[in-house]
Write an enzyme that holds these catalytic residues in place. Structure first.
Site, PDB file in Angstrom:
ATOM      1  N   SER A  49       0.856  -1.098   0.128  1.00  0.00           N
ATOM      2  CA  SER A  49       0.029  -0.183   0.119  1.00  0.00           C
ATOM      3  C   SER A  49       0.693   1.299   0.181  1.00  0.00           C
ATOM      4  O   SER A  49       2.048   1.117   0.373  1.00  0.00           O
ATOM      5  CB  SER A  49      -1.006  -0.090   1.195  1.00  0.00           C
ATOM      6  OG  SER A  49      -1.627   1.181   1.087  1.00  0.00           O
ATOM      7  N   ARG A 299      -0.068  -3.843  -7.088  1.00  0.00           N
ATOM      8  CA  ARG A 299      -1.252  -4.525  -6.421  1.00  0.00           C
ATOM      9  C   ARG A 299      -2.459  -3.926  -7.145  1.00  0.00           C
ATOM     10  O   ARG A 299      -2.459  -2.646  -7.283  1.00  0.00           O
ATOM     11  CB  ARG A 299      -1.166  -4.482  -4.998  1.00  0.00           C
ATOM     12  CG  ARG A 299      -2.447  -5.358  -4.608  1.00  0.00           C
ATOM     13  CD  ARG A 299      -2.105  -6.789  -4.738  1.00  0.00           C
ATOM     14  NE  ARG A 299      -3.054  -7.635  -3.670  1.00  0.00           N
ATOM     15  CZ  ARG A 299      -4.078  -8.117  -4.238  1.00  0.00           C
ATOM     16  NH1 ARG A 299      -4.500  -7.914  -5.416  1.00  0.00           N
ATOM     17  NH2 ARG A 299      -4.843  -8.869  -3.545  1.00  0.00           N
ATOM     18  N   THR A 335      -7.459   1.069   4.316  1.00  0.00           N
ATOM     19  CA  THR A 335      -7.047   0.444   5.592  1.00  0.00           C
ATOM     20  C   THR A 335      -7.860   0.758   6.563  1.00  0.00           C
ATOM     21  O   THR A 335      -8.436  -0.480   7.315  1.00  0.00           O
ATOM     22  CB  THR A 335      -5.565   0.738   5.854  1.00  0.00           C
ATOM     23  OG1 THR A 335      -4.660   0.545   4.898  1.00  0.00           O
ATOM     24  CG2 THR A 335      -5.188   0.098   7.064  1.00  0.00           C
ATOM     25  N   CYS A 491       0.283  -6.146 -17.432  1.00  0.00           N
ATOM     26  CA  CYS A 491       0.989  -6.815 -16.540  1.00  0.00           C
ATOM     27  C   CYS A 491       2.289  -6.269 -16.068  1.00  0.00           C
ATOM     28  O   CYS A 491       2.857  -5.873 -16.636  1.00  0.00           O
ATOM     29  CB  CYS A 491       1.208  -8.440 -16.885  1.00  0.00           C
ATOM     30  SG  CYS A 491       2.364  -9.455 -15.819  1.00  0.00           S
ATOM     31  N   CYS A 515       5.177 -13.624 -11.361  1.00  0.00           N
ATOM     32  CA  CYS A 515       3.814 -13.077 -11.082  1.00  0.00           C
ATOM     33  C   CYS A 515       3.954 -12.450  -9.446  1.00  0.00           C
ATOM     34  O   CYS A 515       4.405 -13.195  -8.697  1.00  0.00           O
ATOM     35  CB  CYS A 515       2.874 -14.102 -10.825  1.00  0.00           C
ATOM     36  SG  CYS A 515       1.092 -13.577 -10.312  1.00  0.00           S
ATOM     37  N   CYS A 518      -0.616  -9.266  -8.337  1.00  0.00           N
ATOM     38  CA  CYS A 518      -1.502  -8.151  -8.494  1.00  0.00           C
ATOM     39  C   CYS A 518      -2.760  -8.338  -8.811  1.00  0.00           C
ATOM     40  O   CYS A 518      -3.809  -7.562  -8.611  1.00  0.00           O
ATOM     41  CB  CYS A 518      -0.784  -6.848  -9.596  1.00  0.00           C
ATOM     42  SG  CYS A 518      -0.847  -7.532 -11.142  1.00  0.00           S
ATOM     43  N   CYS A 521      -4.258  -9.403 -14.526  1.00  0.00           N
ATOM     44  CA  CYS A 521      -4.735 -10.370 -15.626  1.00  0.00           C
ATOM     45  C   CYS A 521      -6.291 -10.784 -15.389  1.00  0.00           C
ATOM     46  O   CYS A 521      -7.113 -10.849 -16.355  1.00  0.00           O
ATOM     47  CB  CYS A 521      -3.613 -11.319 -15.868  1.00  0.00           C
ATOM     48  SG  CYS A 521      -3.320 -12.384 -14.317  1.00  0.00           S
TER      49      CYS A 521
END
Length: 546
Positions: A49, A299, A335, A491, A515, A518, A521
């Site tokens: 974050s 992310r 959050t 990506c 990978c 995130c 895709c």
């Protein structure tokens, strides 16, 4: 393994739920067993974050956190700026133009991963069992269709499906209630929404992709507690939306990042390269000059807000945190709302268990949300994202500001604008201009593979590919001629590529070991042909303090 409550995911929502379960049970002089499963190698390994955090929920959960070693307390926000960027310049948006809840008063900036590690310690002190490195791979059901619990994935399975020498079967964890706290686009949460039709009465969820870097910068340029948000360039060059952040955090570091909303239309847009291009803006480049990039990650985030929240409960379980989508986009904060959602679900579960109920719907959670500050906060900003998408970055932002001010002053808008799925927005490649991104210089801007290296991403290579295709022919036979296969660009980790196109024999290659989880895709693929499922537990990024 039987428990009263099983929680899938050790993020802020899951850990807050675990702590609240123990607190509420103790207040009722009851014993409640709680287990948290975390697919990352450790708590915080997959947490990413910005982060600037409103402590409202943390104040409710653990009021003494500021004096109890919590790492978030190190850097309170002392200066808040909002830049509207052009290609070479900027305009400072005056505070008087924005409602007070956007001013970051009373917030803190730091590592959400480190906050989760601290919360995990608090949970364990209360008797919560936390199992990192165990990925929940399957939902279990009772005969009546209610959720019975989850099963973890098998370990030691080869790519061809055979069992290797270190094979270990997964574990079944049974519970009276199961909380899904997987974060944005959780693969089991997605199944729950489908099986129980939880999205029947809400808008589709929409998303952004956040790409983040940590930098050690020149000490003379470091201003702890200063937070800056940007909008405008470079996305305005492509009619896309999103923006950047610059947070001056502890230890001479700045968290910088860039969010691209995934409703963009040009299949040649690369969110990763937009972030690299954003760093070349004179204001950003000057801050980073002489600095060193030390970490990287990416992310997806849930941008739909109020009108995209699904039904939160189903027989035997609940969705909490970003699995449901509690992010407040204009504040760029989720959050506090995620933590509060876990706390509300926990209170409802304790009431049910003490009343000797199990596997029913936790209607107390839904009722608590309806009366909560979370619902009020999300309702105030519900039209912001649709207005910006409909009217563009500048006019849309102006209209959004008017609606936020009106709602803040108690003048509730008599309408709620709606969202449309991100995977339906791409135009054909022949209808758009191809984007020529500058080559990385290795000093300020970088390529994807060197970036993935900094994320400490690792997967056991000899395991089933966790990026599955419903139809293996689609990428080459449909996506390539129609969109020049956009997975190559959306990506942020270089997982997907087309090889052999220059020889007339194109093949779609999936480099699953790259990978970073995130989920872009799974979201943006135009035919929804890519389905993200969990790899072997412990795989993926290992973020130290993201």
């Amino acid at each position: 393994m039987p428990y009263d409550v099983v929680i899938v995911g050790a993020g802020p929502a899951g850990l807050s739920a675990a702590i609240r379960l123990k607190q509420a049970a103790a207040a009722r002089e009851a014993e409640i067993s709680v287990c948290v499963l975390e697919k990352g190698s450790e708590v915080g390994a997959h947490i990413l974050s910005g982060a600037t955090i409103d402590p409202q929920a943390l104040d409710e959960l653990l009021p003494d956190w500021r004096d109890d070693g919590c790492p978030l307390a190190e850097v309170p926000v002392t200066n808040n700026l909002h830049w509207v960027l052009t290609k070479k310049g900027k305009f400072n948006l005056p505070h008087l133009w924005t409602p007070p809840f956007l001013h970051n008063k009373g917030t803190y900036t730091g590592s959400l991963g480190n906050l989760c590690r601290w919360l995990a310690g608090k949970a364990e002190e209360l008797g919560v069992e936390i199992f990192p490195g165990f990925a929940a791979a399957e939902v279990l059901f009772n005969e009546d269709g209610s959720v019975k619990g989850v099963a973890t994935g098998d370990m030691g399975v080869a790519r061809d499906g055979t069992h290797k020498g270190d094979y270990q079967p997964g574990l079944e964890l049974h519970a009276k209630y199961t909380f899904f706290s997987e974060g944005c686009r959780g693969h089991l949460s997605k199944e729950m929404m489908r099986i129980f039709d939880l999205r029947a009465d809400c808008d589709p969820q929409v998303y952004g992709l956040g790409v983040k870097e940590l930098w050690d910068i020149d000490p003379e340029l470091h201003q702890p507690g200063t937070v800056i948000h940007t909008q405008g360039w470079p996305l305005t060059e492509h009619g896309a939306n999103g923006g950047g952040w610059i947070y001056h955090q502890a230890n001479g570091q700045v968290s910088i990042g860039f969010v691209t909303w995934l409703n963009y239309t040009n299949p040649y847009v690369s969110p990763f390269q937009e972030m690299q291009k954003w760093k070349t803006h004179p204001q950003v480049a000057a801050l980073l000059k002489g600095g060193k990039r030390v970490s990287y990650g990416a992310r997806a985030i849930s941008d739909g807000g109020y009108q995209s929240l699904p039904k939160l409960v189903f027989p035997g379980g609940a969705l909490i945190g970003d699995s449901a989508g509690f992010l407040n986009v204009p504040r760029i904060k989720g959050t506090h709302t995620a933590m509060k959602s876990g706390m509300m679900a926990a209170d409802a579960a304790v009431e049910a268990i003490v009343s000797q109920r199990q596997h029913d719907e936790l209607t107390g959670y839904t009722a608590a949300y309806d009366q909560s500050w979370v619902k009020k906060e999300l309702s105030i900003v519900r039209n912001v994202v649709p207005l910006v998408k409909k009217f563009g970055d500048f006019l849309g932002s102006g209209l959004a500001g008017i609606t936020m001010w009106a709602e803040y002053l108690g003048l509730k808008m008599p309408f709620t604008l709606h969202h449309h799925p991100d995977h339906e927005t791409l135009w054909r490649k022949d209808l758009v201009r191809k984007i020529d991104y500058p080559k990385p210089d290795g000093v300020l801007t970088f390529d994807r593979l060197s970036s993935v290296f900094l994320s400490n991403t690792n997967h056991e290579e000899d395991q089933p590919v966790h990026l599955t295709l419903k139809d293996p022919s689609v990428p080459v036979e449909y996506d390539l001629p129609m969109y020049d296969e956009p997975a190559q660009r959306y990506c942020p980790a270089g997982v997907y590529e087309i090889v052999g196109e220059d020889t007339g024999d194109p093949k779609f290659v999936i480099n699953a070991q790259n990978c970073v989880h995130c989920k872009t895709c799974d979201i943006k693929d135009p035919t929804q042909n890519i389905n993200w499922v969990v790899p072997e537990g412990g795989g993926g990024p290992n973020y130290p303090n993201m």
